[in-house]
Design a protein around this motif. Structure first.
Motif, PDB file in Angstrom:
ATOM      1  N   PRO A1057       0.544  -1.184  -0.119  1.00  0.00           N
ATOM      2  CA  PRO A1057      -0.165  -0.030  -0.003  1.00  0.00           C
ATOM      3  C   PRO A1057       0.970   1.455  -0.028  1.00  0.00           C
ATOM      4  CG  PRO A1057      -1.000  -1.479   1.528  1.00  0.00           C
ATOM      5  CD  PRO A1057       0.468  -2.172   1.026  1.00  0.00           C
ATOM      6  N   LEU A1058       2.147   1.059   0.873  1.00  0.00           N
ATOM      7  CA  LEU A1058       2.853   2.258   0.740  1.00  0.00           C
ATOM      8  C   LEU A1058       3.351   2.781  -0.804  1.00  0.00           C
ATOM      9  CD1 LEU A1058       4.178   4.774   2.313  1.00  0.00           C
ATOM     10  CD2 LEU A1058       5.878   3.046   2.818  1.00  0.00           C
ATOM     11  N   VAL A1059       3.749   1.637  -1.235  1.00  0.00           N
ATOM     12  CA  VAL A1059       4.503   1.873  -2.719  1.00  0.00           C
ATOM     13  C   VAL A1059       3.321   2.372  -3.603  1.00  0.00           C
ATOM     14  CG1 VAL A1059       5.375   0.546  -4.858  1.00  0.00           C
ATOM     15  CG2 VAL A1059       5.976  -0.001  -2.333  1.00  0.00           C
ATOM     16  N   GLN A1060       2.101   1.903  -3.500  1.00  0.00           N
ATOM     17  CA  GLN A1060       1.003   2.337  -4.341  1.00  0.00           C
ATOM     18  C   GLN A1060       0.665   3.576  -4.189  1.00  0.00           C
ATOM     19  OE1 GLN A1060      -2.945   0.432  -3.427  1.00  0.00           O
ATOM     20  NE2 GLN A1060      -3.364   0.213  -5.583  1.00  0.00           N
ATOM     21  N   HIS A1061       0.757   4.038  -2.911  1.00  0.00           N
ATOM     22  CA  HIS A1061       0.647   5.520  -2.455  1.00  0.00           C
ATOM     23  C   HIS A1061       1.545   6.541  -3.191  1.00  0.00           C
ATOM     24  CE1 HIS A1061      -1.293   8.421   0.056  1.00  0.00           C
ATOM     25  NE2 HIS A1061      -0.406   8.754   0.748  1.00  0.00           N
ATOM     26  N   HIS A1062       2.589   5.873  -3.102  1.00  0.00           N
ATOM     27  CA  HIS A1062       3.980   6.905  -3.728  1.00  0.00           C
ATOM     28  C   HIS A1062       3.530   6.706  -5.090  1.00  0.00           C
ATOM     29  CE1 HIS A1062       6.029   6.690   0.004  1.00  0.00           C
ATOM     30  NE2 HIS A1062       6.631   7.633  -0.499  1.00  0.00           N
ATOM     31  N   SER A1157      -7.074   5.993 -19.676  1.00  0.00           N
ATOM     32  CA  SER A1157      -7.290   4.732 -18.751  1.00  0.00           C
ATOM     33  C   SER A1157      -6.478   5.069 -17.418  1.00  0.00           C
ATOM     34  CB  SER A1157      -6.750   3.559 -19.312  1.00  0.00           C
ATOM     35  OG  SER A1157      -5.099   3.842 -19.766  1.00  0.00           O
ATOM     36  N   LEU A1158      -5.280   6.020 -17.483  1.00  0.00           N
ATOM     37  CA  LEU A1158      -4.424   6.371 -16.096  1.00  0.00           C
ATOM     38  C   LEU A1158      -5.430   7.219 -15.241  1.00  0.00           C
ATOM     39  CD1 LEU A1158      -2.051   6.344 -14.404  1.00  0.00           C
ATOM     40  CD2 LEU A1158      -1.048   8.193 -15.740  1.00  0.00           C
ATOM     41  N   CYS A1159      -6.198   7.831 -15.936  1.00  0.00           N
ATOM     42  CA  CYS A1159      -7.022   9.173 -15.242  1.00  0.00           C
ATOM     43  C   CYS A1159      -8.061   8.225 -14.704  1.00  0.00           C
ATOM     44  CB  CYS A1159      -7.590  10.083 -16.245  1.00  0.00           C
ATOM     45  SG  CYS A1159      -8.386  11.259 -15.464  1.00  0.00           S
ATOM     46  N   LEU A1160      -8.654   7.339 -15.369  1.00  0.00           N
ATOM     47  CA  LEU A1160      -9.762   6.435 -14.563  1.00  0.00           C
ATOM     48  C   LEU A1160      -9.079   5.843 -13.406  1.00  0.00           C
ATOM     49  CD1 LEU A1160     -11.676   5.478 -17.964  1.00  0.00           C
ATOM     50  CD2 LEU A1160     -12.505   7.141 -16.310  1.00  0.00           C
ATOM     51  N   GLU A1161      -7.952   5.137 -13.662  1.00  0.00           N
ATOM     52  CA  GLU A1161      -7.473   4.309 -12.582  1.00  0.00           C
ATOM     53  C   GLU A1161      -7.073   5.404 -11.280  1.00  0.00           C
ATOM     54  OE1 GLU A1161      -4.131   2.273 -13.793  1.00  0.00           O
ATOM     55  OE2 GLU A1161      -5.112   1.248 -15.497  1.00  0.00           O
ATOM     56  N   LEU A1162      -6.636   6.570 -11.447  1.00  0.00           N
ATOM     57  CA  LEU A1162      -6.460   7.573 -10.605  1.00  0.00           C
ATOM     58  C   LEU A1162      -7.783   7.924  -9.897  1.00  0.00           C
ATOM     59  CD1 LEU A1162      -3.760   9.871 -12.240  1.00  0.00           C
ATOM     60  CD2 LEU A1162      -3.528   8.037 -10.457  1.00  0.00           C
ATOM     61  N   GLY A1163      -8.928   7.952 -10.758  1.00  0.00           N
ATOM     62  CA  GLY A1163     -10.028   8.401 -10.374  1.00  0.00           C
ATOM     63  C   GLY A1163     -10.613   7.566  -9.176  1.00  0.00           C
ATOM     64  N   SER A1164     -10.385   5.796  -9.433  1.00  0.00           N
ATOM     65  CA  SER A1164     -10.787   4.899  -8.499  1.00  0.00           C
ATOM     66  C   SER A1164      -9.946   5.133  -7.147  1.00  0.00           C
ATOM     67  CB  SER A1164     -10.713   3.337  -9.291  1.00  0.00           C
ATOM     68  OG  SER A1164      -9.478   3.364  -9.689  1.00  0.00           O
ATOM     69  N   LEU A1165      -8.742   5.291  -7.402  1.00  0.00           N
ATOM     70  CA  LEU A1165      -8.016   5.417  -6.260  1.00  0.00           C
ATOM     71  C   LEU A1165      -8.106   6.758  -5.369  1.00  0.00           C
ATOM     72  CD1 LEU A1165      -4.505   4.307  -7.469  1.00  0.00           C
ATOM     73  CD2 LEU A1165      -6.169   3.065  -5.971  1.00  0.00           C
ATOM     74  N   LEU A1166      -8.624   8.020  -5.851  1.00  0.00           N
ATOM     75  CA  LEU A1166      -8.856   8.973  -5.299  1.00  0.00           C
ATOM     76  C   LEU A1166     -10.397   9.294  -5.123  1.00  0.00           C
ATOM     77  CD1 LEU A1166      -6.708  11.279  -7.427  1.00  0.00           C
ATOM     78  CD2 LEU A1166      -6.193  10.300  -5.069  1.00  0.00           C
ATOM     79  N   GLN A1167     -11.163   8.383  -5.134  1.00  0.00           N
ATOM     80  CA  GLN A1167     -12.426   8.174  -4.704  1.00  0.00           C
ATOM     81  C   GLN A1167     -13.317   9.322  -5.514  1.00  0.00           C
ATOM     82  OE1 GLN A1167     -13.292   8.530  -0.479  1.00  0.00           O
ATOM     83  NE2 GLN A1167     -11.803   6.846  -0.004  1.00  0.00           N
ATOM     84  N   VAL A1168     -13.064   9.292  -7.001  1.00  0.00           N
ATOM     85  CA  VAL A1168     -13.774  10.215  -7.751  1.00  0.00           C
ATOM     86  C   VAL A1168     -14.547   9.317  -8.685  1.00  0.00           C
ATOM     87  CG1 VAL A1168     -13.500  11.837  -9.734  1.00  0.00           C
ATOM     88  CG2 VAL A1168     -12.229  12.001  -7.469  1.00  0.00           C
ATOM     89  N   ASN A1169     -15.739   9.657  -8.990  1.00  0.00           N
ATOM     90  CA  ASN A1169     -16.860   8.943  -9.695  1.00  0.00           C
ATOM     91  C   ASN A1169     -16.037   8.883 -11.384  1.00  0.00           C
ATOM     92  OD1 ASN A1169     -18.937   7.805 -11.108  1.00  0.00           O
ATOM     93  ND2 ASN A1169     -20.344   9.288 -10.512  1.00  0.00           N
TER      94      ASN A1169
END
Length: 1297
Positions: A1057-1062, A1157-1169
């Motif tokens: 999780p820390l690696v994913q966070h970075h 696709s990266l933006c959508l992945e970031l959205g799921s990690l950042l709790q954005v619809n």
């Protein structure tokens, strides 16, 4: 104690009580209760520093008188010699006078701390010996008086020059000009007041003081009163245009050049200024203080100074007049010390000052100067200020040329060192005046250090720890009373130090003189050999001391100009002389040296004759010199150099001497031009050990590799013969050697081959030595078996020695192949430097990864792309191994891909794909760290890391890369963006991150890939076992650092999780730099997320969890929407909209197809619809005119109703632009607008087409968009009817077109 470290520098410390005189009365006088108010004040203010720091301390220029004064008390200390208890003589300071200095009534108001401000010790010289006759102490008071005392405290002269406190007293004495053209400076005493400067001519002052001293001596002898002398003649300048002045320097008389004269006249007088025919002489004065910080004053010479005859006449008249007999009270020592001084009834007249304006200054409103110290050459000056700086001034140009910081309360001095006369004798500029080196001495009391700096831009040449409570005493002047007439008879005598070692009959002094005579003779290149031989014989025989005689002989033998015959005759004569002396009186080392050198010279002569008889060209005298000096290399030559002290030379010189000597002895034999056996017999008779001869033979063989390979058959055959001949010499192979053990003789050959970088010659030598050793061992073993077995010829000898040779030959074959690859020249302009030399020793010392490390450096030098390297390595799996002989023959003509495959086949374990990719990855990241602007290096490092198949190695290397090279710059980039709130400019990136903005963008993209590799390998390590690393059998003896793969396997696991966070943060930073977005990236995370950043990836941190704050989610959503907008604008290609399909996008850069696709992945990690992001992307694509790409994304949108409403507005904007805002409106369009329903027409007029980035879209695309709207909008939608009207309008408009 007084420490004398330099001729003009003395430090006086008050921390230790080691004075050699009785100080009880002195200290009690200072600590008495005369001033109770001061004691009370000190008690209230707390403990102060050492009392000596409050004193005025002055040292005479001859260092024979030290004056210490405080308030109105003073003590004079004289230098004297004394003998201690052990009988050793030492210099001490003894009190010569102590008491209260004369003060006048009314001056008590200044008695707070410093009634006495400055004192100067002036040495007066008028004796025939040139030494100081007596010393005068000049004292300035706060009342403005200046008084002159003898070294015994007798007042000579007193005068009130100005009614202000005296600030500084400085003296300038006569200096002999070093060369013509230097202005002759006269003696002068200068007194500084707060707003005035008084100068007294040194010559008149000297005459007055001498007359006063004589008169005082006569009065004391006669018991009469002293007559008051006449006042001194002086000049007084009123220094103007400067706020405060605290110190000064009188530079002396100077004359401007014609250009400077015209420049100054033009500046001061304007365009019509007149210029005199000859530049006037001016006196230059430099002041320091405030407003300006440094001032430059120039006083034009022209005011008449009182003549010497007038002064002498006035003094004589005073001495013969009795009217001044009542002035005996002027001398304070003539009264009881408890009596008060007589009150002056009439105040003396004080002459007004002549105004002197400042010429220019160095303005610095905040800086205030504290002191100035003039250099002995009057060209430079050092200035201290209240900022703790030391400034170096160029007085001729009036500028600052250097500044030192961190020297608060610094004290300055100067050292002037003349050039040694011995160095001038042999220099090209011997006829010119002697040069002088100037050094600035800085004492920093805060640090307790004394530093010596070379002028003007030189380095610090010395530093000494002297304590924090010291005083730097620098007089800056010499004897007074010297001028150009009295100094003409001065002579300088230099006495050699060795003359003080014994009496005048010293034999050592004579020997040193003879040695110097011989050295001078050897330096001369035009001496005839006969003269050199006779002179050298005479000198060597006359020298008595054995050590000096030995030194002389060594100097003679090391000379390159002396012929061999001359050296032989000289050495032989000395040897015969020593033999004839008493054996007990002869020095053994000297006799051994003569004997060994005679043998060496005879050896040279014999070998030279053999070469000449065989037709070989004679070697030059330079080569013979190397033979003569071969003993200096530090290598034993058996009894020849026994007892001779070894001189340590550099490794390069040693190698050159060995090569030259080997060439002389063996190269003719290797080429077949000299008789081998005769040369070997001659060498054996000379007594040289076989081991030394073997070393010389191998050195010449290895160093002349190119010539050896050109005549390989002949040279190899002769080398074999020489090896056999040397091994048969007595002492080569031990008679008791067991064939089953390692032979020291053959081990020497192997050691030489192992250390050699010439792999081809070393391999040939190993083949030859292997065969010779095998023949020798076989003969020994089979001779022992012959008596027991009749069929002994069928046996094969097996021993440890032969196994060692097999391993050595195999290693040399591998090294030859590897070296051939490493010597392949890289493309022109490639980076990486020269190719590294390799040998068996260097590879073994490089550890298990040394071979892979060498190949990785070669890959970097050749800029071999990772994919290209992967293709080459895949070929080796399909290619069959070739024969060794064929391989060695074709290596030089093979292209480097096949050559690399051949190297990998020789090292199947050390150069396995994973190990090679790992080392290449590390080499590229190391090179990137050296030059971060080369972003391609880091990209290729990541690409090499991707090609590593083992997740364990991948995980370890990526973790090491992150912690060693990446995280520091990564955190700097993050903090910089957080500070500026946007993508930083190039200047800020270079300042904080160490690279430009484009390099930062590439760097952040590599960070994302590296963290993704880290996550993938961490997930895969549980499924695959760790690889087992191994090396080739012949290379198992490697000792050195662990390989990169071994270090990688030792790394700890990471916290996923820390690696994913970075990785999330790296993606945000990469997008910010790529699309130049405005955002504070760290502000997109809560406190837990911020605290977890830049921690060790192996630790477990408290990570964000649960639902985020809506405000934070809104900021994240806004950033991701801007990110998508930036990507759409980057891929804008209107021509593609009319094509049948969408053109492919690149795989990297701002136009890469993976950004959505990266933006959508970031959205799921950042709790954005994510649906909001998709709808925004569809609208942006339509807004940009990229309808085909928008239709592809539209299929993934879930909320079609909201998307339909958004696209309906966009369609209306397009149609409004076509009907109402287009520049080419047709009549059909206007008629259509009239036929539209009023509701639709009003709605279209309300649209704003300026929001469209691409309003000029074909009607066919707009029609297709309206059709899509009809499909996605439900019939019960509020705007469904509006969409139908739009469809009709677009179809009608299309029909009209």
């Amino acid at each position: 104690p007084v420490f004398i470290g330099f001729p003009c520098l003395v430090t006086f410390s008050s921390t230790d009580n080691e004075l050699s005189w009785d100080t009880s009365d002195w200290e009690s006088a200072w600590d008495s209760g005369d001033n109770k108010e001061e004691e009370a004040e000190e008690e209230t203010t707390g403990k102060s520093g050492p009392w000596l720091q409050d004193c005025v301390v002055s040292l005479s220029p001859c260092s024979d008188l030290l004056v210490v004064a405080r308030e109105h008390k003073a003590v004079f200390l004289s230098a004297k010699w004394r003998t201690d208890d052990s009988g050793r003589e030492e210099m001490t300071l003894a009190v010569s006078w102590t008491g209260t200095l004369s003060t006048e009534e009314g001056a008590c108001m200044y008695i707070l701390w410093f009634i006495l401000t400055v004192n100067v010790c002036v040495c007066i010289s008028r004796s025939s010996t040139g030494r100081p006759d007596w010393t005068c102490v000049v004292v300035g008071f706060t009342s403005g008086h200046v008084r002159f005392y003898t070294e015994n405290g007798v007042l000579l002269l007193a005068q009130l020059l100005h009614e202000d406190p005296v600030l500084r007293l400085k003296c300038r004495t006569y200096e002999i000009p070093r060369h013509p053209g230097v202005t002759e400076q006269h003696e002068e005493l200068s007194i500084l007041y707060p707003a005035a400067l008084v100068t007294i001519d040194g010559f008149s002052l000297f005459q007055s003081l001498r007359a006063c001293r004589n008169q005082v001596a006569r009065a004391a002898a006669a018991g009469s009163d002293v007559i008051q002398p006449p006042p001194l003649a002086y000049k007084k300048w009123g220094l103007q245009d400067m706020d405060t002045i605290v110190d000064h320097s009188s530079v002396g008389v100077m004359t401007l050049c014609v250009f400077d004269q015209m420049k100054n006249a033009s500046i001061l007088g304007g365009f019509n200024a007149s210029v005199k025919g000859s530049p006037p002489a001016m006196s230059q004065y430099i002041t320091v203080g405030g407003g300006p910080y440094t001032g430059f004053y120039y006083a034009v010479e022209g005011s008449s100074q009182p003549l010497l005859s007038h002064v002498a006449l006035a003094v004589a008249s005073k001495l013969t007049s009795a009217l001044f007999s009542a002035a005996s009270g002027w001398l304070g020592w003539n009264k009881n010390k408890h009596e008060e001084e007589a009150v002056q009834k009439q105040k003396p007249k004080v002459e007004p000052a002549t105004p002197l304006g400042i010429r220019f200054g160095l303005p610095d409103s905040r800086r205030h100067g504290e002191s100035i110290c003039l250099s002995p050459c009057n060209i430079l000056a050092g200035v201290t200020d209240d900022f703790g700086r030391v400034t170096l001034l160029d007085l001729a140009r009036g500028i600052t040329i250097r500044m030192w910081k961190g020297y608060r309360d610094a004290q300055l001095g100067w050292l002037q060192v003349p050039e040694e006369r011995g160095d001038r004798e042999f220099s090209p500029s011997a006829s010119l005046p002697r040069r002088h080196a100037l050094f600035l001495v800085i004492y920093a009391p805060r640090r307790g250090i004394l530093e010596i700096w070379a002028m003007q831009q030189g380095p610090r040449v010395g530093a000494f720890t002297v304590g924090k409570h010291c005083r730097l005493l620098y007089a800056g002047y010499r004897l007074m009373g010297v001028n150009s007439v009295t100094s003409q008879g001065w002579q300088t005598v230099n006495i050699p130090f060795h003359l003080a070692l014994s009496d005048k009959k010293s034999e050592r002094a004579k020997d040193m003189h003879l040695l110097k005579r011989l050295t001078t003779l050897l330096r001369s290149r035009e001496v005839e050999p006969d003269i050199l031989e006779s002179e050298a014989k005479s000198v060597l025989l006359d020298i008595k001391h054995p050590a000096i005689k030995k030194q002389a002989l060594e100097s003679l033998l090391a000379n390159k100009n002396a012929p061999v015959s001359c050296l032989t005759n000289i050495t032989c004569t000395l040897y015969d002389t020593l033999k004839q002396q008493d054996p007990e009186e002869v020095d053994t080392d000297l006799l051994q040296l003569c004997s060994s050198q005679l043998k060496l010279l005879q050896l040279y002569t014999d070998i030279q004759q053999l070469h000449s008889a065989a037709g070989t060209e004679a070697c030059s005298e330079d080569v013979s010199r190397h033979v003569h000096t071969y003993k200096h290399t530090g290598v034993n030559i058996s009894d020849i150099t026994h007892g001779v002290s070894t001189l340590h030379k550099s490794r390069l010189r040693t190698l050159l001497l060995c090569v030259f000597t080997g060439n002389f002895l063996f190269w003719g034999c290797l080429c077949g031009k000299s008789p081998l056996h005769k040369v070997c017999d001659t060498l054996q008779q000379a007594g040289i050990s076989p081991q030394q001869l073997l070393s010389l033979l191998l050195n010449v063989w290895l160093q002349r590799e190119k010539e050896v390979l050109q005549k390989s058959e002949e040279t190899v055959r002769n080398l074999h013969t020489l090896l056999i001949a040397l091994s048969n010499m007595k002492g080569a192979v031990e008679e008791s050697w067991d064939p089953q053990s390692v032979s020291p003789w053959w081990q020497q050959v192997r050691s030489t081959c192992i250390q050699s970088h010439n792999a081809a010659a070393a391999l040939l030598a190993a083949f030859v030595a292997h065969r010779a050793a095998k023949a020798s061992i076989t003969s020994l073993i089979l001779s022992a078996l012959k008596t027991a077995f009749t069929t002994w010829s069928e046996w094969e000898a097996v021993s440890l020695e032969l196994e060692q040779w097999v391993v050595c030959v195999r290693q040399l074959e591998d090294v030859l192949v590897l070296q051939t690859l490493l010597l392949v020249p890289p493309p022109q302009g490639a980076a990486g430097g020269a190719a590294a030399q390799c040998s068996i020793k260097t590879l073994l010392e490089g550890g298990t990864g040394g071979i892979a490390d060498s190949v990785s450096k070669w890959v970097f030098r050749h800029s071999l792309a990772p994919e290209r390297l992967k293709e080459i390595l895949q070929k080796r799996e399909d290619k069959e191994a070739e024969q060794k002989s064929h391989l060695i023959q074709t290596l030089s003509t093979t292209f480097f891909p096949e050559l690399l495959v051949a190297v990998c086949q020789r090292f199947p374990h050390s150069l396995s794909p994973d190990l090679l990719f790992a080392h290449c990855c590390w080499e590229y990241v190391v090179q990137w760290n050296k030059d971060p602007e080369e972003g391609q290096y880091l990209c290729w490092a990541v690409e090499h890391l991707k090609l590593v198949s083992s997740p364990h190695i991948q995980l370890g290397i990526s973790a090491m890369m992150w912690s060693t090279f990446i995280v520091k710059r990564f955190s700097a980039a993050a903090f910089l963006m957080e500070k500026v709130g946007k993508a930083p400019k190039d200047r800020l990136c270079r300042r904080d991150v160490g690279m430009g903005d484009k390099a930062v963008t590439s760097f952040l993209g590599c960070c994302v890939q590296l963290l993704q590799i880290l996550m993938e390998s961490d997930s895969a390590v549980e499924e695959v076992s760790a690889p087992e690393l191994s090396v080739e059998e012949v290379w198992c003896g490697a000792e050195g650092p662990a390989s990169i793969a071994e270090l990688a396997l030792e790394q700890r696991g990471v916290h996923y999780p820390l690696v994913q966070h970075h990785c999330l943060l790296a993606s945000l930073l990469h997008a910010t730099m790529t699309f130049s977005l405005k955002v504070k990236p760290l502000s997109l995370f809560d406190s837990k997320g911020k605290n977890a950043f830049f921690r060790d990836l192996t630790t477990i941190q408290l990570m964000p969890s649960g639902d985020m704050d809506p405000g934070l989610v809104s900021l994240r959503q806004e950033f991701l929407l801007r990110m998508l907008t930036g990507w759409v604008q980057a891929i804008d290609d209107p021509s593609s909209s009319s094509s049948a399909g969408c053109p492919p996008l690149p795989s990297s850069g701002p136009k890469a197809d993976w950004w959505p696709s990266l933006c959508l992945e970031l959205g799921s990690l950042l709790q954005v619809n994510p649906d909001i992001l998709r709808r925004h992307l569809v609208c942006e694509l339509y807004n940009q005119g990229l309808d085909l790409r928008a239709e592809e994304v539209m299929l993934e949108v879930e909320d079609k109703d909201v998307l339909g409403s958004q696209l309906l507005v966009l369609t209306g904007q397009r149609l409004s632009y076509s009907l109402l805002h287009s520049q080419s409106q047709t009549q059909a369009a206007m008629e259509l607008l009239a036929r539209l329903p009023p509701t639709l027409c009003t709605w279209l007029k309300a649209m704003d087409p300026s929001e469209l980035r691409c309003p000029l879209v074909p009607l066919s695309q707009t029609s297709r968009l309206v059709s899509r709207l009809i499909e996605i909008l439900p019939e019960n939608h509020a705007q469904y009817s509006l969409a139908l009207h739009l469809l009709e309008a677009v179809e009608a408009l299309t029909t009209e077109d």
